[in-house]
Write a protein that holds these residues in place. Structure first.
Motif, PDB file in Angstrom:
ATOM      1  N   VAL A 170       4.780   3.682   2.781  1.00 27.12           N
ATOM      2  CA  VAL A 170       4.666   2.468   1.963  1.00 27.12           C
ATOM      3  C   VAL A 170       4.722   1.255   2.878  1.00 27.12           C
ATOM      4  O   VAL A 170       5.554   1.201   3.789  1.00 27.12           O
ATOM      5  CB  VAL A 170       5.821   2.381   0.936  1.00 27.12           C
ATOM      6  CG1 VAL A 170       5.738   1.108   0.125  1.00 27.12           C
ATOM      7  CG2 VAL A 170       5.834   3.599   0.042  1.00 27.12           C
ATOM      8  N   SER A 171       3.849   0.302   2.629  1.00 26.76           N
ATOM      9  CA  SER A 171       3.905  -0.973   3.353  1.00 26.76           C
ATOM     10  C   SER A 171       4.026  -2.102   2.342  1.00 26.76           C
ATOM     11  O   SER A 171       3.376  -2.080   1.290  1.00 26.76           O
ATOM     12  CB  SER A 171       2.658  -1.181   4.215  1.00 26.76           C
ATOM     13  OG  SER A 171       1.514  -1.342   3.412  1.00 26.76           O
ATOM     14  N   PRO A 216      -1.389  -3.534  12.251  1.00 21.32           N
ATOM     15  CA  PRO A 216      -1.563  -4.023  10.883  1.00 21.32           C
ATOM     16  C   PRO A 216      -0.352  -3.659  10.024  1.00 21.32           C
ATOM     17  O   PRO A 216       0.350  -2.687  10.309  1.00 21.32           O
ATOM     18  CB  PRO A 216      -2.802  -3.276  10.396  1.00 21.32           C
ATOM     19  CG  PRO A 216      -2.766  -1.982  11.149  1.00 21.32           C
ATOM     20  CD  PRO A 216      -2.174  -2.329  12.503  1.00 21.32           C
ATOM     21  N   CYS A 217      -0.122  -4.407   9.001  1.00 22.83           N
ATOM     22  CA  CYS A 217       0.917  -4.063   8.024  1.00 22.83           C
ATOM     23  C   CYS A 217       0.234  -3.196   6.979  1.00 22.83           C
ATOM     24  O   CYS A 217      -0.244  -3.676   5.957  1.00 22.83           O
ATOM     25  CB  CYS A 217       1.502  -5.332   7.387  1.00 22.83           C
ATOM     26  SG  CYS A 217       2.802  -4.967   6.189  1.00 22.83           S
ATOM     27  N   SER A 218       0.167  -1.886   7.267  1.00 23.24           N
ATOM     28  CA  SER A 218      -0.556  -0.992   6.367  1.00 23.24           C
ATOM     29  C   SER A 218       0.179   0.327   6.217  1.00 23.24           C
ATOM     30  O   SER A 218       0.934   0.743   7.103  1.00 23.24           O
ATOM     31  CB  SER A 218      -1.972  -0.731   6.888  1.00 23.24           C
ATOM     32  OG  SER A 218      -1.927   0.113   8.020  1.00 23.24           O
ATOM     33  N   GLU A 243       0.847  -1.183   0.000  1.00 21.57           N
ATOM     34  CA  GLU A 243       0.000   0.000   0.000  1.00 21.57           C
ATOM     35  C   GLU A 243       0.886   1.238   0.000  1.00 21.57           C
ATOM     36  O   GLU A 243       2.018   1.199   0.476  1.00 21.57           O
ATOM     37  CB  GLU A 243      -0.857   0.065   1.260  1.00 21.57           C
ATOM     38  CG  GLU A 243      -1.836  -1.047   1.438  1.00 21.57           C
ATOM     39  CD  GLU A 243      -2.605  -0.891   2.749  1.00 21.57           C
ATOM     40  OE1 GLU A 243      -3.574  -1.625   2.903  1.00 21.57           O
ATOM     41  OE2 GLU A 243      -2.234  -0.069   3.603  1.00 21.57           O
ATOM     42  N   VAL A 244       0.332   2.337  -0.486  1.00 21.33           N
ATOM     43  CA  VAL A 244       0.990   3.638  -0.429  1.00 21.33           C
ATOM     44  C   VAL A 244      -0.030   4.626   0.104  1.00 21.33           C
ATOM     45  O   VAL A 244      -1.191   4.612  -0.293  1.00 21.33           O
ATOM     46  CB  VAL A 244       1.468   4.087  -1.831  1.00 21.33           C
ATOM     47  CG1 VAL A 244       2.048   5.490  -1.780  1.00 21.33           C
ATOM     48  CG2 VAL A 244       2.469   3.103  -2.397  1.00 21.33           C
ATOM     49  N   GLU A 245       0.423   5.498   1.025  1.00 24.93           N
ATOM     50  CA  GLU A 245      -0.462   6.540   1.552  1.00 24.93           C
ATOM     51  C   GLU A 245       0.334   7.835   1.673  1.00 24.93           C
ATOM     52  O   GLU A 245       1.497   7.812   2.059  1.00 24.93           O
ATOM     53  CB  GLU A 245      -1.027   6.137   2.906  1.00 24.93           C
ATOM     54  CG  GLU A 245      -2.082   7.096   3.393  1.00 24.93           C
ATOM     55  CD  GLU A 245      -2.947   6.533   4.501  1.00 24.93           C
ATOM     56  OE1 GLU A 245      -3.441   7.347   5.291  1.00 24.93           O
ATOM     57  OE2 GLU A 245      -3.133   5.309   4.566  1.00 24.93           O
ATOM     58  N   VAL A 246      -0.325   8.947   1.340  1.00 25.94           N
ATOM     59  CA  VAL A 246       0.286  10.264   1.444  1.00 25.94           C
ATOM     60  C   VAL A 246      -0.541  11.066   2.438  1.00 25.94           C
ATOM     61  O   VAL A 246      -1.763  11.150   2.311  1.00 25.94           O
ATOM     62  CB  VAL A 246       0.307  10.970   0.071  1.00 25.94           C
ATOM     63  CG1 VAL A 246       0.904  12.366   0.198  1.00 25.94           C
ATOM     64  CG2 VAL A 246       1.069  10.150  -0.952  1.00 25.94           C
ATOM     65  N   ALA A 249       7.936   1.778   5.285  1.00 29.11           N
ATOM     66  CA  ALA A 249       8.846   2.873   4.947  1.00 29.11           C
ATOM     67  C   ALA A 249       8.085   4.189   4.972  1.00 29.11           C
ATOM     68  O   ALA A 249       6.917   4.253   4.607  1.00 29.11           O
ATOM     69  CB  ALA A 249       9.449   2.660   3.567  1.00 29.11           C
ATOM     70  N   ARG A 250       8.796   5.217   5.427  1.00 31.14           N
ATOM     71  CA  ARG A 250       8.239   6.566   5.467  1.00 31.14           C
ATOM     72  C   ARG A 250       9.260   7.509   4.828  1.00 31.14           C
ATOM     73  O   ARG A 250      10.446   7.427   5.116  1.00 31.14           O
ATOM     74  CB  ARG A 250       7.996   6.981   6.907  1.00 31.14           C
ATOM     75  CG  ARG A 250       7.571   8.429   7.077  1.00 31.14           C
ATOM     76  CD  ARG A 250       7.633   8.864   8.515  1.00 31.14           C
ATOM     77  NE  ARG A 250       6.456   8.416   9.236  1.00 31.14           N
ATOM     78  CZ  ARG A 250       6.261   8.649  10.528  1.00 31.14           C
ATOM     79  NH1 ARG A 250       7.171   9.272  11.243  1.00 31.14           N
ATOM     80  NH2 ARG A 250       5.171   8.227  11.115  1.00 31.14           N
ATOM     81  N   VAL A 251       8.778   8.398   3.962  1.00 31.53           N
ATOM     82  CA  VAL A 251       9.645   9.401   3.356  1.00 31.53           C
ATOM     83  C   VAL A 251       9.099  10.777   3.740  1.00 31.53           C
ATOM     84  O   VAL A 251       7.923  11.070   3.525  1.00 31.53           O
ATOM     85  CB  VAL A 251       9.694   9.254   1.817  1.00 31.53           C
ATOM     86  CG1 VAL A 251      10.616  10.318   1.227  1.00 31.53           C
ATOM     87  CG2 VAL A 251      10.153   7.866   1.415  1.00 31.53           C
ATOM     88  N   THR A 252       9.977  11.592   4.336  1.00 32.40           N
ATOM     89  CA  THR A 252       9.638  12.965   4.709  1.00 32.40           C
ATOM     90  C   THR A 252      10.695  13.887   4.108  1.00 32.40           C
ATOM     91  O   THR A 252      11.611  13.428   3.431  1.00 32.40           O
ATOM     92  CB  THR A 252       9.610  13.151   6.243  1.00 32.40           C
ATOM     93  OG1 THR A 252      10.939  13.001   6.745  1.00 32.40           O
ATOM     94  CG2 THR A 252       8.672  12.155   6.922  1.00 32.40           C
ATOM     95  N   THR A 253      10.602  15.168   4.413  1.00 37.78           N
ATOM     96  CA  THR A 253      11.613  16.110   3.932  1.00 37.78           C
ATOM     97  C   THR A 253      12.982  15.813   4.536  1.00 37.78           C
ATOM     98  O   THR A 253      13.995  16.240   4.003  1.00 37.78           O
ATOM     99  CB  THR A 253      11.218  17.559   4.275  1.00 37.78           C
ATOM    100  OG1 THR A 253      11.017  17.664   5.682  1.00 37.78           O
ATOM    101  CG2 THR A 253       9.952  17.965   3.542  1.00 37.78           C
TER     102      THR A 253
END
Length: 71
Positions: A20-21, A55-57, A10-13, A32-36
């Motif tokens: 991303v999971s 959950p894996c989400s 999954e991808v969430e913004v 994974a998390r991407v920030t500035t």
């Protein structure tokens, strides 16, 4: 907030973060998390991924639960 889901991931913004999971098995999850500030990876423990727990989400990657280990 935008959310997309695939068969194994999954991808969430949300709030300037991209999460991303990826799930390989019931107890194998990569978040994974991407920030500035850049990317951060986290692999929750098997205990955290047990039924009724975390959950894996992608929602977890953009929440305050990301990166936390059990007490």
């Amino acid at each position: 907030m935008r959310h997309t889901s695939g068969r194994a991931g999954e991808v969430e913004v949300r709030d300037g973060m991209v999460g991303v999971s990826l799930r390989a098995a019931q107890y194998d999850c990569l978040l994974a998390r991407v920030t500035t500030k850049g990317p951060t990876l986290w692999r929750p423990s098997h205990t955290q991924l047990a039924p009724g727990e975390l959950p894996c989400s992608a929602g977890v990657t953009v929440s305050s639960e990301f990166g936390k280990y059990p007490h």
